[in-house]
Structures are given as C-alpha cells and as structure tokens.
Design a protein around this motif. Structure first.
Motif, PDB file in Angstrom:
ATOM      1  N   ALA A 131       0.396   0.502  -2.288  1.00 16.24           N
ATOM      2  CA  ALA A 131       0.367  -0.879  -1.788  1.00 16.24           C
ATOM      3  C   ALA A 131      -0.254  -1.810  -2.814  1.00 16.24           C
ATOM      4  CB  ALA A 131      -0.403  -0.945  -0.467  1.00 16.24           C
ATOM      5  N   ARG A 134       2.190  -2.200  -5.788  1.00 11.98           N
ATOM      6  CA  ARG A 134       3.386  -2.985  -5.424  1.00 11.98           C
ATOM      7  C   ARG A 134       3.027  -4.399  -4.975  1.00 11.98           C
ATOM      8  NH1 ARG A 134       8.198  -0.908  -6.653  1.00 11.98           N
ATOM      9  NH2 ARG A 134       9.104  -2.081  -4.976  1.00 11.98           N
ATOM     10  N   VAL A 136       1.477  -5.532  -2.269  1.00  5.57           N
ATOM     11  CA  VAL A 136       1.832  -5.767  -0.879  1.00  5.57           C
ATOM     12  C   VAL A 136       0.700  -6.534  -0.211  1.00  5.57           C
ATOM     13  CG1 VAL A 136       2.325  -4.618   1.317  1.00  5.57           C
ATOM     14  CG2 VAL A 136       3.224  -3.684  -0.801  1.00  5.57           C
TER      15      VAL A 136
END
Length: 166
Positions: A131, A134, A136
């Motif tokens: 996460a 990326r 996120v």
C-alpha cells in the motif's frame, strides 16, 4: 547461497527475471491450491506425493504444512502471494493478470490453512508495504484490514483463533 549466485549469473535481463518469478509464483500457487483443496475435501491422510500434508498432532486444529513445517510453509506462501500480486499488477493482458491474481489467492488459501501466526503477520506487513509503495490512500488499507479482520475472526475455527490470540 549457491542457488542465489547461480540465479544472479543466469538472469541477465528483465525477461528472464520475469520468467524466474513466474516459476516461483506458480510453484507456490500449486502448493497453496493443494493445501486448500486437501483441507476443503477432508483428505487429511492423502499426502499428494509429499507435496501437501496436514499436521494431525492436535485433531482439533489441522494445520496444512505442505512439504515442510506449517510455519515455514505459510511464510513461504506469503512471499509467493506478494510476488503474484505484483506480477498481476504489472501484467498487460487480462488472462495473465487473472492467472497472477488467482495464484495469489491460492497462496493466501494455503496461508489460511497453515494457521501460522508469523505468516498472518507477514500478510499484514506485505499488504502495508504494498500500500505504501503503490501510494494508496490510508483509508483503503484501513477499511480492507478491518474487513479482513472481521472475516478472519468469523471464519477462523475457534482453535485457530485461540492460537492466534495467545
């Protein structure tokens, strides 16, 4: 160490690295799928030629151990699931992407049936790292973790829950 040195010497471009990763991921996926199938079908006495076994020491908690110890098996499958996830995210074609995601799910099924606390921690850490890498939004992993925790505690057998909370 010898295997790692040999791999570094043989892998000289991204195409061969991807092929090597697929070999590792598909192997882990097959082992995870075998462990999941064995548990769901109740075939605890059949070992699938030594590739999938169940630790029957405590009949109340049957832990999949693959060809090795349940804890090492679960931790190995976590690495396979993470690699499969990244191969799926990087795939350009839909069938390849679906194969990678299905392989990741098969590995996570094997992790679930290994009932390994270390492997569960590995899933949480790998998910958190993925996460962050990326980029996120923090709310998506928080909601996912809350949902996953609720599902795990509703689906996990009482013996496995007790082992997890020890």
């Amino acid at each position: 160490a010898l295997f790692a040195l040999l791999a570094v010497m043989l892998i000289d471009d991204a195409r061969w690295l991807r092929r090597g990763l697929w070999a590792v991921v598909l192997t882990a996926g097959v082992l995870g799928a075998l462990a999941t199938f064995q548990q769901l079908a109740g075939l605890y006495d059949y070992q699938f030629f030594g590739f999938s076994d169940v630790d029957q020491g405590d009949r109340s908690l049957l832990r999949s151990e693959g060809p090795i110890d349940p804890n090492y098996f679960g931790q190995t499958l976590v690495a396979g699931a993470a690699l499969a996830l990244y191969l799926g995210l990087g795939a350009r074609r839909l069938p390849v992407r679906l194969l990678a995601f299905a392989t990741s799910l098969a590995c996570l099924g094997g992790v679930y049936f290994s009932h390994s606390r270390g492997a569960l921690l590995g899933v949480v850490v790998a998910g958190g790292v993925a996460a962050v890498l990326r980029r996120v939004s923090i709310w998506i992993p928080a909601a996912g973790a809350t949902t996953a925790a609720a599902v795990v505690f509703l689906v996990l057998p009482a013996e496995a829950r007790g082992r997890l909370l020890e």
